[in-house]
Design an enzyme around this catalytic site. Structure first.
Site: not given
Length: 439
Positions: A317-318
């Site tokens: 994530e990210c």
């Protein structure tokens, strides 16, 4: 557990300092405090945990739904919950502080900057209370905490100006030691720049701790159990979670869900730890750009890339997406090799590239969603990803920017990297665990 919400009149009014001072005041008065944060932030909660000694709960209407945030609230521990708001009280169409307070039926204590005002503090508070009626929100503004307020005549002037039915809960005196350094994405993390206890205790002396505890009330119970965990038995899987200064953005509820349903082990890519013997890897967000050279030289990401090529599922994530890419280039132009799992090259910028609540629709089955399902999340990043022409995406963006404006979720092998942070109440992590356990 009773609680109240600290709502600001705007961003930058000093909500985090007020929250930490109130936590300290309540603890000094003998209360066990559960901190919480309205909105999807990871940084403010790290400061909450540094002072309260327990993880801060994330309360976001968009990410969790009304029932989901009630469930998450009830997982807290203590006798008083202090919920720090996001932005100004009414700001945000996805999940404002007011929406969270209304969903939980908690009173609002308004944080007002009193540096250059007395009667105006009362006028501001009264306006915020009356505005709730104007827009049809069931919000109770119970009183104020005056940020950057002196004692004596200044404090008394604020007290005298407030309506009789609006409480003055105290003040946060001006103090240079109550400043938290910031950088891109927000403040520095609590582990890096926790406020000094003596300064917080000095501020706490000017707060009415017991009156704050007395105004707190119990939220309503959730109407139903989470659909994603109604029959969430344990799965036969071990999940390795990256956990260090580069990968520090994860919700406590995510870690709780992993531990409830599977085995969890942690490792540090920055320190060069070997990837643990596991069935899948979760790379949370954080600051890989601040540790890019270390990540390149440590060797862990290179090993992870080999494991992904052999079929190990990796979810990023990210910051995790950035680490899974081919390369990461900082604002200064320094390029570092990353894991090479995803066909993308990431570049940092000096301004944020996306900031919003997000909704994604899965175009096919992937690690966190079945085909056609939608999941909600949040994006906030200073980087952009240039993807290869033959890249495959798992999601179309219904709301938000994603990776290229129309898509998110780069896929390669059995792995998925996305710019979007999701909460366990979305069901995404349950689908991840179930997908991994059947591989």
């Amino acid at each position: 557990m009773k609680g109240f919400v600290l709502g600001g009149v705007s961003s930058g009014v000093g909500k985090t300092v007020a929250t930490l001072s109130i936590v300290q005041a309540l603890e000094d008065a003998g209360h066990e405090v559960q901190p919480a944060k309205a909105g999807p932030d990871f940084i403010d909660p790290s400061h909450h945990e540094a002072i309260a000694g327990r993880p801060s709960r994330t309360l976001d209407r968009w990410l969790e739904g009304a029932d989901g945030l009630r469930r998450n609230y009830r997982r807290g521990e203590g006798d008083v919950c202090v919920v720090e708001g996001v932005m100004g009280l009414y700001d945000g169409d996805g999940s404002s502080t007011a929406m969270v307070a209304e969903a939980l039926d908690l009173p609002v204590v308004l944080v007002v900057d009193a540096k250059a005002g007395m009667e105006s503090v009362a006028a501001t508070a009264l306006g915020f209370r009356e505005y709730a009626e104007t827009i049809g929100r069931d919000i109770e503004v119970a009183g104020v905490v005056a940020q950057r307020a002196h004692g004596g005549r200044h404090e008394q002037g604020i007290r005298d100006a407030l309506p009789d039915d609006m409480e003055f809960f105290g003040r946060i005196p001006p103090n240079d030691d109550l400043g938290i350094p910031d950088r891109h994405l927000g403040l520095e993390m609590g582990a890096e720049a926790a406020l000094p206890r003596d300064a917080l205790r000095e501020a706490a002396e000017s707060l009415a701790a017991e009156r704050l505890a007395d105004v707190a009330r119990e939220p309503p119970a959730p109407e139903s159990p989470s659909p994603s965990v109604a029959s969430a038995e344990s799965v036969d899987a071990t999940i390795a979670v990256a956990s260090d200064a580069a990968f520090c953005f994860r919700y406590p509820a995510t870690i709780e869900r992993f531990r409830e349903r599977a085995e969890l082990v942690t490792f540090s890519p920055v320190a060069g730890d070997a990837v643990p013997d596991a069935d899948a890897v979760y790379l949370p967000g954080g600051y890989p750009e601040l540790h890019a050279a270390e990540l390149e030289s440590a060797g862990t990401l290179s090993e992870l890339g080999d494991l992904a090529a052999d079929g190990m599922p990796v979810l990023g994530e990210c910051g995790g997406l950035m680490a899974m890419s081919q390369s990461l280039t900082t604002v200064d132009g320094e390029r570092s090799e990353m894991a090479g799992i995803l066909p993308a090259d990431v570049t940092m910028h000096d301004r944020y590239q996306a900031l919003d609540h997000v909704e994604l629709e899965a175009t096919g089955g992937t690690l966190t969603a079945h085909a056609g399902e939608t999941i909600r999340g949040h994006e906030f990043h200073y980087s952009s990803a240039a993807v290869d022409g033959d890249a495959s995406f798992a999601f179309e963006t219904v709301r938000g920017d994603g990776i290229d404006g129309d898509h998110d979720g780069l896929t390669e092998y059995e792995s998925l990297g996305t710019y979007v942070h999701v909460h366990p109440e979305s069901g995404a992590f349950d689908r991840f665990l179930e997908r991994v356990s059947t591989n």
